[in-house]
Design a protein around this motif. Structure first.
Motif, PDB file in Angstrom:
ATOM      1  N   HIS A  95     -54.754  90.434  -4.618  1.00 52.71           N
ATOM      2  CA  HIS A  95     -55.002  89.095  -4.086  1.00 52.71           C
ATOM      3  C   HIS A  95     -54.242  88.032  -4.880  1.00 52.71           C
ATOM      4  N   GLN A  96     -54.125  88.236  -6.194  1.00 52.79           N
ATOM      5  CA  GLN A  96     -53.363  87.298  -7.018  1.00 52.79           C
ATOM      6  C   GLN A  96     -51.896  87.285  -6.593  1.00 52.79           C
ATOM      7  N   LEU A  97     -51.333  88.473  -6.354  1.00 53.92           N
ATOM      8  CA  LEU A  97     -49.936  88.547  -5.926  1.00 53.92           C
ATOM      9  C   LEU A  97     -49.753  87.918  -4.547  1.00 53.92           C
ATOM     10  N   ALA A  98     -50.707  88.128  -3.652  1.00 55.84           N
ATOM     11  CA  ALA A  98     -50.627  87.525  -2.322  1.00 55.84           C
ATOM     12  C   ALA A  98     -50.704  86.000  -2.424  1.00 55.84           C
ATOM     13  N   LEU A  99     -51.583  85.499  -3.277  1.00 58.54           N
ATOM     14  CA  LEU A  99     -51.704  84.053  -3.478  1.00 58.54           C
ATOM     15  C   LEU A  99     -50.418  83.489  -4.066  1.00 58.54           C
ATOM     16  N   LEU A 100     -49.852  84.183  -5.054  1.00 52.77           N
ATOM     17  CA  LEU A 100     -48.596  83.748  -5.664  1.00 52.77           C
ATOM     18  C   LEU A 100     -47.492  83.687  -4.609  1.00 52.77           C
ATOM     19  N   ALA A 101     -47.379  84.728  -3.796  1.00 54.62           N
ATOM     20  CA  ALA A 101     -46.358  84.754  -2.741  1.00 54.62           C
ATOM     21  C   ALA A 101     -46.586  83.624  -1.741  1.00 54.62           C
ATOM     22  N   ASP A 102     -47.844  83.348  -1.409  1.00 59.79           N
ATOM     23  CA  ASP A 102     -48.150  82.257  -0.467  1.00 59.79           C
ATOM     24  C   ASP A 102     -47.725  80.900  -1.018  1.00 59.79           C
ATOM     25  N   ILE A 103     -48.035  80.639  -2.275  1.00 60.98           N
ATOM     26  CA  ILE A 103     -47.667  79.357  -2.881  1.00 60.98           C
ATOM     27  C   ILE A 103     -46.151  79.197  -2.894  1.00 60.98           C
ATOM     28  N   LEU A 104     -45.453  80.249  -3.335  1.00 59.41           N
ATOM     29  CA  LEU A 104     -43.989  80.189  -3.394  1.00 59.41           C
ATOM     30  C   LEU A 104     -43.383  80.042  -1.998  1.00 59.41           C
ATOM     31  N   SER A 105     -43.938  80.751  -1.037  1.00 60.67           N
ATOM     32  CA  SER A 105     -43.446  80.662   0.338  1.00 60.67           C
ATOM     33  C   SER A 105     -43.645  79.257   0.893  1.00 60.67           C
ATOM     34  N   ASN A 106     -44.788  78.661   0.620  1.00 63.88           N
ATOM     35  CA  ASN A 106     -45.043  77.293   1.073  1.00 63.88           C
ATOM     36  C   ASN A 106     -44.067  76.318   0.432  1.00 63.88           C
ATOM     37  N   GLN A 107     -43.801  76.484  -0.863  1.00 72.87           N
ATOM     38  CA  GLN A 107     -42.843  75.597  -1.524  1.00 72.87           C
ATOM     39  C   GLN A 107     -41.450  75.777  -0.924  1.00 72.87           C
ATOM     40  N   GLN A 108     -41.099  77.020  -0.629  1.00 75.27           N
ATOM     41  CA  GLN A 108     -39.787  77.294  -0.050  1.00 75.27           C
ATOM     42  C   GLN A 108     -39.676  76.693   1.346  1.00 75.27           C
ATOM     43  N   THR A 109     -40.697  76.846   2.151  1.00 72.85           N
ATOM     44  CA  THR A 109     -40.689  76.345   3.523  1.00 72.85           C
ATOM     45  C   THR A 109     -40.737  74.821   3.572  1.00 72.85           C
ATOM     46  N   ASP A 110     -41.617  74.235   2.753  1.00 69.03           N
ATOM     47  CA  ASP A 110     -41.839  72.784   2.791  1.00 69.03           C
ATOM     48  C   ASP A 110     -40.872  71.996   1.919  1.00 69.03           C
ATOM     49  N   CYS A 111     -40.164  72.674   1.011  1.00 65.16           N
ATOM     50  CA  CYS A 111     -39.264  72.012   0.042  1.00 65.16           C
ATOM     51  C   CYS A 111     -40.002  70.965  -0.782  1.00 65.16           C
ATOM     52  N   CYS A 112     -41.285  71.194  -1.006  1.00 63.97           N
ATOM     53  CA  CYS A 112     -42.057  70.301  -1.855  1.00 63.97           C
ATOM     54  C   CYS A 112     -43.245  71.066  -2.417  1.00 63.97           C
ATOM     55  N   GLY A 113     -43.866  70.466  -3.390  1.00 64.03           N
ATOM     56  CA  GLY A 113     -45.027  71.077  -4.024  1.00 64.03           C
ATOM     57  C   GLY A 113     -45.645  70.090  -4.985  1.00 64.03           C
ATOM     58  N   SER A 114     -46.604  70.587  -5.753  1.00 62.47           N
ATOM     59  CA  SER A 114     -47.285  69.718  -6.707  1.00 62.47           C
ATOM     60  C   SER A 114     -47.299  70.357  -8.087  1.00 62.47           C
ATOM     61  N   VAL A 115     -47.523  69.518  -9.080  1.00 61.80           N
ATOM     62  CA  VAL A 115     -47.659  70.013 -10.451  1.00 61.80           C
ATOM     63  C   VAL A 115     -48.845  70.976 -10.516  1.00 61.80           C
ATOM     64  N   ALA A 116     -49.902  70.682  -9.785  1.00 62.28           N
ATOM     65  CA  ALA A 116     -51.081  71.561  -9.769  1.00 62.28           C
ATOM     66  C   ALA A 116     -50.715  72.952  -9.257  1.00 62.28           C
ATOM     67  N   GLU A 117     -49.838  73.026  -8.258  1.00 61.63           N
ATOM     68  CA  GLU A 117     -49.387  74.336  -7.778  1.00 61.63           C
ATOM     69  C   GLU A 117     -48.611  75.072  -8.863  1.00 61.63           C
ATOM     70  N   CYS A 118     -47.759  74.365  -9.557  1.00 61.01           N
ATOM     71  CA  CYS A 118     -46.998  74.990 -10.641  1.00 61.01           C
ATOM     72  C   CYS A 118     -47.935  75.497 -11.726  1.00 61.01           C
ATOM     73  N   GLU A 119     -48.936  74.723 -12.049  1.00 60.08           N
ATOM     74  CA  GLU A 119     -49.910  75.154 -13.054  1.00 60.08           C
ATOM     75  C   GLU A 119     -50.698  76.363 -12.564  1.00 60.08           C
ATOM     76  N   GLN A 120     -51.029  76.404 -11.284  1.00 61.30           N
ATOM     77  CA  GLN A 120     -51.724  77.559 -10.703  1.00 61.30           C
ATOM     78  C   GLN A 120     -50.836  78.797 -10.774  1.00 61.30           C
ATOM     79  N   ILE A 121     -49.552  78.643 -10.488  1.00 60.03           N
ATOM     80  CA  ILE A 121     -48.596  79.750 -10.592  1.00 60.03           C
ATOM     81  C   ILE A 121     -48.605  80.294 -12.014  1.00 60.03           C
ATOM     82  N   GLU A 122     -48.566  79.407 -13.000  1.00 57.86           N
ATOM     83  CA  GLU A 122     -48.571  79.842 -14.397  1.00 57.86           C
ATOM     84  C   GLU A 122     -49.835  80.624 -14.728  1.00 57.86           C
ATOM     85  N   ARG A 123     -50.991  80.152 -14.259  1.00 57.45           N
ATOM     86  CA  ARG A 123     -52.251  80.863 -14.524  1.00 57.45           C
ATOM     87  C   ARG A 123     -52.263  82.235 -13.859  1.00 57.45           C
TER      88      ARG A 123
END
Length: 92
Positions: A7-35
């Motif tokens: 589930h962690q890997l799926a969540l990581l892939a989802d966040i990255l995919s959303n950033q790739q698709t939307d060309c935007c993101g948040s610092v909170a997402e980056c911090e979540q990726i790090e965790r």
């Protein structure tokens, strides 16, 4: 209840995919990726071949947290984001 590594890997892939698709993101997402990556690194059940991808994504995320313009940072990593998502999906 903690989520398992799949589930962690799926969540990581989802966040990255959303950033790739939307060309935007948040610092909170980056911090979540790090965790997520910190947790995944300590999990012995994950495919060891995914570790290089996790290292690259972790560096990307660290740079994103401190970037003066996060959207520009994300935009400049479009190709890598796609490759990372594919790699995570193939190895998870």
């Amino acid at each position: 209840m903690p989520i398992n590594h799949e589930h962690q890997l799926a969540l990581l892939a989802d966040i990255l995919s959303n950033q790739q698709t939307d060309c935007c993101g948040s610092v909170a997402e980056c911090e979540q990726i790090e965790r997520l990556i910190t947790s995944l690194r300590s999990n012995e059940q994950i495919d060891q071949n995914i570790l290089p991808i996790l290292e690259e994504v972790h560096r990307y995320s660290e740079q994103g947290v401190t970037a003066s313009n996060l959207d520009t940072h994300i935009h400049s990593h479009q190709n890598q984001l796609s490759q990372w998502v594919d790699g995570i999906n193939n190895l998870s």
